[in-house]
Write a protein that holds these residues in place. Structure first.
Motif, PDB file in Angstrom:
ATOM      1  N   ASN A 218     -20.552  -2.169 -46.979  1.00  0.00           N
ATOM      2  CA  ASN A 218     -21.966  -2.529 -46.916  1.00  0.00           C
ATOM      3  C   ASN A 218     -22.848  -1.464 -46.265  1.00  0.00           C
ATOM      4  O   ASN A 218     -23.999  -1.727 -45.946  1.00  0.00           O
ATOM      5  CB  ASN A 218     -22.133  -3.877 -46.201  1.00  0.00           C
ATOM      6  N   GLY A 219     -22.289  -0.272 -46.017  1.00  0.00           N
ATOM      7  CA  GLY A 219     -23.145   0.842 -45.596  1.00  0.00           C
ATOM      8  C   GLY A 219     -23.586   0.829 -44.141  1.00  0.00           C
ATOM      9  O   GLY A 219     -24.555   1.492 -43.791  1.00  0.00           O
TER      10      GLY A 219
ATOM     11  N   GLY B  14     -18.735   7.723 -44.390  1.00  0.00           N
ATOM     12  CA  GLY B  14     -17.471   7.392 -45.071  1.00  0.00           C
ATOM     13  C   GLY B  14     -17.646   6.905 -46.502  1.00  0.00           C
ATOM     14  O   GLY B  14     -16.857   7.226 -47.373  1.00  0.00           O
ATOM     15  N   ARG B  15     -18.696   6.130 -46.781  1.00  0.00           N
ATOM     16  CA  ARG B  15     -18.815   5.576 -48.138  1.00  0.00           C
ATOM     17  C   ARG B  15     -19.663   6.471 -49.058  1.00  0.00           C
ATOM     18  O   ARG B  15     -19.855   6.168 -50.232  1.00  0.00           O
ATOM     19  CB  ARG B  15     -19.390   4.164 -48.090  1.00  0.00           C
TER      20      ARG B  15
ATOM     21  N   PRO C  64     -17.462  -5.869 -34.233  1.00  0.00           N
ATOM     22  CA  PRO C  64     -18.101  -4.550 -34.044  1.00  0.00           C
ATOM     23  C   PRO C  64     -19.625  -4.636 -33.983  1.00  0.00           C
ATOM     24  O   PRO C  64     -20.310  -3.869 -34.626  1.00  0.00           O
ATOM     25  CB  PRO C  64     -17.624  -3.751 -35.262  1.00  0.00           C
TER      26      PRO C  64
ATOM     27  N   THR D  32     -13.920  -3.167 -42.120  1.00  0.00           N
ATOM     28  CA  THR D  32     -13.497  -3.222 -40.716  1.00  0.00           C
ATOM     29  C   THR D  32     -11.993  -2.989 -40.608  1.00  0.00           C
ATOM     30  O   THR D  32     -11.520  -2.446 -39.611  1.00  0.00           O
ATOM     31  CB  THR D  32     -13.856  -4.571 -40.038  1.00  0.00           C
TER      32      THR D  32
ATOM     33  N   ILE E 206      -8.555  -1.918 -49.656  1.00  0.00           N
ATOM     34  CA  ILE E 206      -8.175  -3.211 -49.077  1.00  0.00           C
ATOM     35  C   ILE E 206      -8.923  -4.291 -49.855  1.00  0.00           C
ATOM     36  O   ILE E 206     -10.149  -4.405 -49.753  1.00  0.00           O
ATOM     37  CB  ILE E 206      -8.541  -3.272 -47.588  1.00  0.00           C
TER      38      ILE E 206
ATOM     39  N   VAL F 295     -29.256  -0.146 -32.870  1.00  0.00           N
ATOM     40  CA  VAL F 295     -30.182  -0.425 -33.984  1.00  0.00           C
ATOM     41  C   VAL F 295     -31.471   0.363 -33.783  1.00  0.00           C
ATOM     42  O   VAL F 295     -31.960   1.044 -34.694  1.00  0.00           O
ATOM     43  CB  VAL F 295     -30.485  -1.948 -34.068  1.00  0.00           C
TER      44      VAL F 295
ATOM     45  N   HIS G 193     -18.648   0.999 -24.540  1.00  0.00           N
ATOM     46  CA  HIS G 193     -17.503   0.169 -24.183  1.00  0.00           C
ATOM     47  C   HIS G 193     -16.747   0.744 -22.974  1.00  0.00           C
ATOM     48  O   HIS G 193     -15.591   1.144 -23.077  1.00  0.00           O
ATOM     49  CB  HIS G 193     -16.621   0.048 -25.413  1.00  0.00           C
TER      50      HIS G 193
ATOM     51  N   ASN H 176     -13.038  12.005 -46.953  1.00  0.00           N
ATOM     52  CA  ASN H 176     -12.970  11.189 -45.735  1.00  0.00           C
ATOM     53  C   ASN H 176     -11.770  11.606 -44.907  1.00  0.00           C
ATOM     54  O   ASN H 176     -10.689  11.880 -45.461  1.00  0.00           O
ATOM     55  CB  ASN H 176     -12.769   9.707 -46.096  1.00  0.00           C
TER      56      ASN H 176
HETATM   57  C1  LIG Z   1     -25.916  -0.898 -35.103  1.00  0.00           C
HETATM   58  C2  LIG Z   1     -24.446  -0.643 -35.373  1.00  0.00           C
HETATM   59  C3  LIG Z   1     -23.505  -0.937 -34.394  1.00  0.00           C
HETATM   60  C4  LIG Z   1     -22.143  -0.709 -34.643  1.00  0.00           C
HETATM   61  N1  LIG Z   1     -21.254  -1.023 -33.665  1.00  0.00           N
HETATM   62  C5  LIG Z   1     -19.939  -0.838 -33.894  1.00  0.00           C
HETATM   63  C6  LIG Z   1     -18.979  -1.196 -32.881  1.00  0.00           C
HETATM   64  O1  LIG Z   1     -19.310  -1.641 -31.804  1.00  0.00           O
HETATM   65  N2  LIG Z   1     -17.672  -0.993 -33.180  1.00  0.00           N
HETATM   66  C7  LIG Z   1     -17.242  -0.484 -34.383  1.00  0.00           C
HETATM   67  O2  LIG Z   1     -16.032  -0.347 -34.583  1.00  0.00           O
HETATM   68  N3  LIG Z   1     -18.134  -0.134 -35.339  1.00  0.00           N
HETATM   69  C8  LIG Z   1     -19.459  -0.306 -35.124  1.00  0.00           C
HETATM   70  N4  LIG Z   1     -20.358   0.040 -36.091  1.00  0.00           N
HETATM   71  C9  LIG Z   1     -19.862   0.705 -37.332  1.00  0.00           C
HETATM   72  C10 LIG Z   1     -19.658  -0.190 -38.564  1.00  0.00           C
HETATM   73  O3  LIG Z   1     -20.250  -1.435 -38.462  1.00  0.00           O
HETATM   74  C11 LIG Z   1     -18.186  -0.316 -38.913  1.00  0.00           C
HETATM   75  O4  LIG Z   1     -17.610   0.961 -39.110  1.00  0.00           O
HETATM   76  C12 LIG Z   1     -17.916  -1.169 -40.164  1.00  0.00           C
HETATM   77  O5  LIG Z   1     -16.527  -1.348 -40.330  1.00  0.00           O
HETATM   78  C13 LIG Z   1     -18.461  -0.580 -41.462  1.00  0.00           C
HETATM   79  O6  LIG Z   1     -18.477  -1.601 -42.460  1.00  0.00           O
HETATM   80  P1  LIG Z   1     -19.291  -1.453 -43.833  1.00  0.00           P
HETATM   81  O7  LIG Z   1     -18.942  -2.607 -44.715  1.00  0.00           O
HETATM   82  O8  LIG Z   1     -20.703  -1.260 -43.590  1.00  0.00           O
HETATM   83  O9  LIG Z   1     -18.590  -0.141 -44.406  1.00  0.00           O
HETATM   84  P2  LIG Z   1     -19.163   1.197 -45.139  1.00  0.00           P
HETATM   85  O10 LIG Z   1     -20.075   1.888 -44.231  1.00  0.00           O
HETATM   86  O11 LIG Z   1     -19.724   0.818 -46.461  1.00  0.00           O
HETATM   87  O12 LIG Z   1     -17.830   1.966 -45.343  1.00  0.00           O
HETATM   88  C14 LIG Z   1     -17.126   2.452 -44.244  1.00  0.00           C
HETATM   89  C15 LIG Z   1     -15.839   3.130 -44.703  1.00  0.00           C
HETATM   90  O13 LIG Z   1     -14.877   2.179 -45.135  1.00  0.00           O
HETATM   91  C16 LIG Z   1     -14.393   2.495 -46.443  1.00  0.00           C
HETATM   92  N5  LIG Z   1     -14.171   1.201 -47.091  1.00  0.00           N
HETATM   93  C17 LIG Z   1     -15.085   0.223 -47.253  1.00  0.00           C
HETATM   94  N6  LIG Z   1     -14.508  -0.862 -47.804  1.00  0.00           N
HETATM   95  C18 LIG Z   1     -13.202  -0.541 -48.005  1.00  0.00           C
HETATM   96  C19 LIG Z   1     -12.099  -1.247 -48.540  1.00  0.00           C
HETATM   97  N7  LIG Z   1     -12.207  -2.521 -48.960  1.00  0.00           N
HETATM   98  N8  LIG Z   1     -10.911  -0.607 -48.625  1.00  0.00           N
HETATM   99  C20 LIG Z   1     -10.785   0.678 -48.180  1.00  0.00           C
HETATM  100  N9  LIG Z   1     -11.798   1.378 -47.654  1.00  0.00           N
HETATM  101  C21 LIG Z   1     -12.997   0.771 -47.562  1.00  0.00           C
HETATM  102  C22 LIG Z   1     -15.493   3.323 -47.066  1.00  0.00           C
HETATM  103  O14 LIG Z   1     -14.990   4.162 -48.077  1.00  0.00           O
HETATM  104  C23 LIG Z   1     -15.980   4.099 -45.864  1.00  0.00           C
HETATM  105  O15 LIG Z   1     -15.131   5.176 -45.624  1.00  0.00           O
HETATM  106  C24 LIG Z   1     -21.731  -0.168 -35.894  1.00  0.00           C
HETATM  107  C25 LIG Z   1     -22.678   0.112 -36.869  1.00  0.00           C
HETATM  108  C26 LIG Z   1     -24.029  -0.121 -36.616  1.00  0.00           C
HETATM  109  C27 LIG Z   1     -25.023   0.177 -37.712  1.00  0.00           C
END
Ligand SMILES: Cc1cc2nc3c(=O)[nH]c(=O)nc-3n(C[C@H](O)[C@H](O)[C@H](O)COP(=O)(O)OP(=O)(O)OC[C@H]3O[C@@H](n4cnc5c(N)ncnc54)[C@H](O)[C@@H]3O)c2cc1C
Length: 494
Positions: free
Chosen positions: A56-57, A63-64, A119, A129, A228, A353, A401, A483
Motif C-alpha cells: 500500500n505504499g 521498496g515497491r 508498525p 509487514t 507473500i 506523518v 523505539h 531491493n
Molecule cells: C508514518 C509512518 C510510520 C511508520 N512506522 C513504522 C514503524 O514504527 N515500524 C515499522 O516497521 N515500519 C513503519 N513504517 C513503515 C511501513 O509502514 C512498513 O514498512 C509497512 O510494512 C509497509 O507496508 P505497505 O503495504 O505500505 O508496503 P509497500 O510500501 O507497498 O511495500 C513495501 C515492500 O514490501 C514488498 N511487498 C509488499 N507486499 C508484498 C508481498 N505480499 N510479498 C512480498 N513482498 C511484498 C514491496 O515490494 C516493498 O519492497 C511507517 C511508515 C509510515 C508512513
C-alpha cells in the motif's frame, strides 16, 4: 485478473513515503487469486517481464517502486478469514497478503483477541509487514512480526506455490535446507553464511541462524524471494486495558535514568512500549500541539497492559519511577481509557506523518536512519546522532523505539549542499553504528534507498551469500530486483 497498462495506470505505484521520484513501469497487474499471482511469475521469462510487488505504499525505502518492471499489486488479495481458537491463550487468523493491517487488528479485536505487531502506520498491508518483518513500538514487549507468523503461502519466482508452516522445513545441523517443488525441482542449499548483530531488532538482509526455519528466510526478505500471498497469524488474548503516559524531562540525565529503570522493570513496571521524543521532535510537534510543554530536554511515551485489579498498583509504580527521575508530575499526559489512548498514540504517530508532509513541500528530501545498537547502548546512539548533527549545524529530530536501543534520526536539509553533507554523515554514522555491533535497519528494511550501504554491514562476501540464496529461488532474476541486494552484485543489466 485486472491489468492496466500505460503511464496513467501506474502513476499511483511510483511512490511510497521515501520521496524516491524516478520510478517508471509499463503496467500493473492485480491478481485476484494465488494461482493468478503465481501464473504471472511462471510465465515471466517467456513474457520477457520482471515484476515489482506493491503493497500500500507506506514503506520508507522505495521498496515497491519499479524501475522499468511491471507491478504486481496486492490490493485484491485482501480476504480475512475467521479467528480460530487453538488453546486457552492463543488463536490463529488466516489472511491474504493484501489485507489492511487495521482490518486484521479489528477482526482480531472483535472476538477478544490481539495481533501484537503494530508498525504505527495501520494502512499498510499485512503481506508487506511480513515481507519487511515490520515492528514498531509494541515490539519492546512482543518482538517483530516474525514472532507472530505461524505459516505463509508464497508464490516463488519460478511460479511454484509453497505453503510453509513453522517447523516443516528446518535447516539441518550443517545449515542445509532441502525441498522438492513441482516447477523449480529439487532445491538444496545452505543458509546464508554470516553472523547477525546482537541487537533486539534487526531487519537488514536475509535472516540466518543455526537450525533456522525456512519461514524466517522469507520473512524480512523484502519480496526478493517470493510473494507473500497468505499467512496464518498467531493471536494472543487481548489485554483487559492499556494505560499510557507521556512524561517530560528537564534534563537528559533524568530522561535516560527513566529509560533504564523502565526497561529493567524497576518498581515493578512492565511496559510494552518505551518511545523517545527529543527536544527538536517536540518543537516540531508543537506546531500542531501548542500545549507541548516548553524547555524540556525530551519526553518518553510508554504503554503498559493492565487489569482492573492491578491498574492502581501499576500507576503507583510508574509514579514512583517518575519521582525518582525528577519528571514534573503536573506536566505528565496520562491516558487511562480507550479515548485517551488513541489521543496519545495519535500524538506519537503524528511525528513521522508530519515530517513526511513537511518534506513533500520542500525541495530537498530528508536523510533518515533506522539503525539500532545492542541493548544497553541507547544513550551512546542518541549522543552519536545529536553530537554529529550539532557539529554539522543540521536541523534534525531524533525519536522512536528507545526501549529497543533503536532510534530514527531525521536530518532535514535546507538546500542541496546540506543534503550532500547529510548523505556523507549518514555513511559515517552507519560505519560507527556497525562498529558498535549495531544494524543498518532495525525495522524499515533496506529497499532501494539503503542497498548501497548493506556492504558496510556484511562485506562483499556477505552480499554474495544473499545473491547465492536469491538465485536458488529466482535463477532468472524476475522478482523485486533492486531491493535489498545492490544490483551491481548480480552482474546484470538492470
Ligand atoms: C508514518 C509512518 C510510520 C511508520 N512506522 C513504522 C514503524 O514504527 N515500524 C515499522 O516497521 N515500519 C513503519 N513504517 C513503515 C511501513 O509502514 C512498513 O514498512 C509497512 O510494512 C509497509 O507496508 P505497505 O503495504 O505500505 O508496503 P509497500 O510500501 O507497498 O511495500 C513495501 C515492500 O514490501 C514488498 N511487498 C509488499 N507486499 C508484498 C508481498 N505480499 N510479498 C512480498 N513482498 C511484498 C514491496 O515490494 C516493498 O519492497 C511507517 C511508515 C509510515 C508512513
Amino acid at each position: 485478473m485486472i491489468d492496466r497498462l500505460g503511464t496513467d495506470a501506474v502513476q499511483g505505484f511510483l511512490e511510497d513515503t521515501s520521496n524516491l521520484k524516478s520510478g517508471w513501469s509499463p503496467g500493473v497487474f492485480f491478481p485476484e487469486s494465488c494461482e493468478e499471482a503465481a501464473g504471472l511469475l511462471r510465465s515471466a521469462v517467456a513474457d520477457g517481464r520482471r515484476y515489482m510487488v506493491a503493497g500500500n505504499g507506506t514503506g520508507t525505502t522505495g521498496g515497491r517502486i519499479p524501475f522499468g518492471d511491471y507491478i504486481i499489486a496486492m490490493h485484491r488479495l485482501n480476504h480475512i478469514g475467521e479467528v480460530e481458537q487453538t488453546d486457552e491463550d492463543t488463536a490463529i487468523l488466516r489472511v491474504q497478503g493484501g489485507a489492511l493491517l487495521q482490518d486484521v487488528q479489528a477482526k482480531a479485536a472483535a472476538s477478544g483477541w490481539h495481533y501484537p505487531p503494530d508498525p504505527t502506520e495501520k494502512t499498510c498491508f499485512i503481506g508487506s509487514t511480513i515481507a519487511n518483518n515490520s515492528s514498531g513500538s509494541r515490539s519492546f514487549r512482543y518482538g517483530p512480526t516474525r514472532k507472530h507468523v505461524r505459516a505463509i503461502r508464497i508464490a516463488l519466482p519460478q511460479g511454484d506455490l509453497l505453503e510453509i508452516e513453522r517447523g516443516r522445513y528446518l535447516a539441518d545441523s550443517e545449515g542445509r535446507f532441502s525441498l522438492e517443488l513441482p516447477i523449480a525441482g529439487q532445491l538444496s542449499f545452505m543458509r546464508p553464511d554470516y553472523g547477525m548483530p546482537s541487537t533486539s531488532k534487526h531487519n537488514a538482509g536475509y535472516w540466518s541462524a543455526p537450525g533456522m526455519d525456512l519461514v524466517d528466510l522469507f520473512i524480512g526478505s523484502e519480496g526478493t524471494l517470493g510473494i507473500i500471498l497468505e499467512a496464518e497469524l498467531q493471536l494472543r488474548k487481548a489485554p483487559e486495558q492499556v494505560i499510557a503516559c507521556i512524561v517530560w524531562f528537564l534534563t537528559e540525565d533524568d530522561l535516560f535514568a527513566f529509560i533504564d529503570k523502565a526497561r529493567s522493570g524497576a518498581s515493578g513496571v512492565a511496559p510494552r512500549a518505551i518511545e523517545l521524543f527529543d527536544r527538536n521532535a517536540l518543537e516540531f510537534l508543537r506546531q500542531s500541539y501548542p500545549e507541548v510543554p516548553r524547555n524540556t530536554a525530551g519526553a518518553i511515551y510508554f504503554e503498559e497492559e493492565t487489569t482492573r485489579e492491578n491498574e492502581e498498583g501499576c500507576l503507583e509504580a510508574w509514579m514512583t519511577l517518575m519521582e525518582e527521575c525528577n519528571a514534573p508530575a503536573d506536566l505528565t499526559w496520562a491516558a487511562l481509557d480507550a479515548v485517551g489512548l488513541t489521543r496519545l498514540r495519535d500524538f506519537r504517530h503524528q511525528l513521522p506523518v508530519q515530517v513526511n508532509e513537511w518534506l513533500r513541500r520542500q525541495s530537498e528530501t530528508k536523510v533518515s536512519t533506522d539503525m539500532a545498537v545492542p541493548d544497553g547502548q541507547a544513550r551512546q546512539l542518541y549522543e552519536l546522532y545529536r553530537d554529529a548533527c550539532e557539529a554539522e549545524g543540521f536541523t534534525c529530530i531524533i525519536f522512536g523505539h528507545i526501549g529497543n536501543a533503536h532510534l530514527h534520526l531525521n536530518i532535514l536539509p535546507k538546500n542541496r549542499e546540506e543534503f550532500d553533507r547529510a548523505k556523507r554523515l549518514y555513511r559515517k554514522l552507519v560505519t560507527e553504528v556497525i562498529a558498535m555491533g549495531g544494524t543498518l535497519s532495525a525495522e524499515h528494511g533496506i529497499g532501494k534507498l539503503k542497498s548501497e550501504y548493506l556492504v558496510l554491514m556484511y562485506g562483499e562476501q556477505g552480499i554474495r551469500e544473499m545473491v547465492r540464496v536469491k538465485k536458488v529461488f529466482d535463477p532468472y532474476l524476475v522478482l523485486n530486483i533492486g531491493n535489498l541486494i545492490p544490483t551491481n552484485f548480480y552482474e546484470i543489466e538492470t
